[in-house]
Design an enzyme around this catalytic site. Sequence first.
Site, short mmCIF file in Angstrom:
data_model
loop_
_atom_site.label_atom_id
_atom_site.label_comp_id
_atom_site.label_asym_id
_atom_site.label_seq_id
_atom_site.Cartn_x
_atom_site.Cartn_y
_atom_site.Cartn_z
CB SER A 170 -5.20 20.90 -4.72
OG SER A 170 -6.53 20.82 -4.27
CG ASP A 235 -6.50 26.23 1.29
OD1 ASP A 235 -7.67 26.12 0.90
OD2 ASP A 235 -5.55 25.62 0.75
CG HIS A 264 -7.30 25.45 -2.47
ND1 HIS A 264 -6.63 24.58 -1.63
CD2 HIS A 264 -7.63 24.72 -3.58
CE1 HIS A 264 -6.56 23.40 -2.20
NE2 HIS A 264 -7.16 23.45 -3.38
#
Length: 288
Positions: A170, A235, A264
């Site tokens: 991320s 996501d 996510h």
Amino acid sequence: MNNLSFSELCCLFCCPPCPGKIASKLAFLPPDPTYTLMCDESGSRWTLHLSERADWQYSSREKDAIECFMTRTSKGNRIACMFVRCSPNAKYTLLFSHGNAVDLGQMSSFYIGLGSRINCNIFSYDYSGYGASSGKPTEKNLYADIEAAWLALRTRYGIRPENVIIYGQSIGTVPSVDLAARYESAAVILHSPLTSGMRVAFPDTKKTYCFDAFPNIDKISKITSPVLIIHGTDDEVIDFSHGLALFERCQRPVEPLWVEGAGHNDVELYGQYLERLKQFVSQELVNL
């Protein structure tokens, strides 16, 4: 990303103060620290103390495999570093840049579980303003943080670049891409990566503006190491299209892992996540 209104986002990007302030408003959510580091009288040995919020899932024996220390960045901040010896015969060490809203205390159990399953040691660090690290989280500090971690891994443990896998998750893909674009390593793994800050906020953005933050899309083509991209197809934070766009820009892409139905924050809960990492580390890297 924070839940900013459309008007607030427009204000940020149409009248931007600077990329660093955009980054701090949109991206950084440091949690309350879940650990402390205590230094002994010699000033050379640090002891890790985890709070209940760290959700430690192992015995004290596993904690003995974790070594922590502080190092200083080029920006003057002191960042906390963690070396997790998961496997005595590990060929590779993951330089792991974690996601948002977590710190080393919360990640420590995950590191032990991951490293022991894929036969890798793990070296990680907290960004400036996270955990026991000083300073504030900014884009420039992210780059200085990973540079200091890279140097500590090389000098303190004598680990050569060809034995380092740069792993970013991320927001952690931002410093990872920046480092990998400047240094060659065994490989790069990008887990739920973003193309740039503005492309997350405004999905129809087609080019990188001077005030855009986290421009992974412009740096990834400079990476000469093999790149494995992992992304969930559902996501809800960083759209799956970001992973696809970065994959298309790679010089040396390997077979990506598109996790069908994953969001996510749950990619690592799918069985194919560990299977793909095991295959990549134990088989594919040998032949690359």
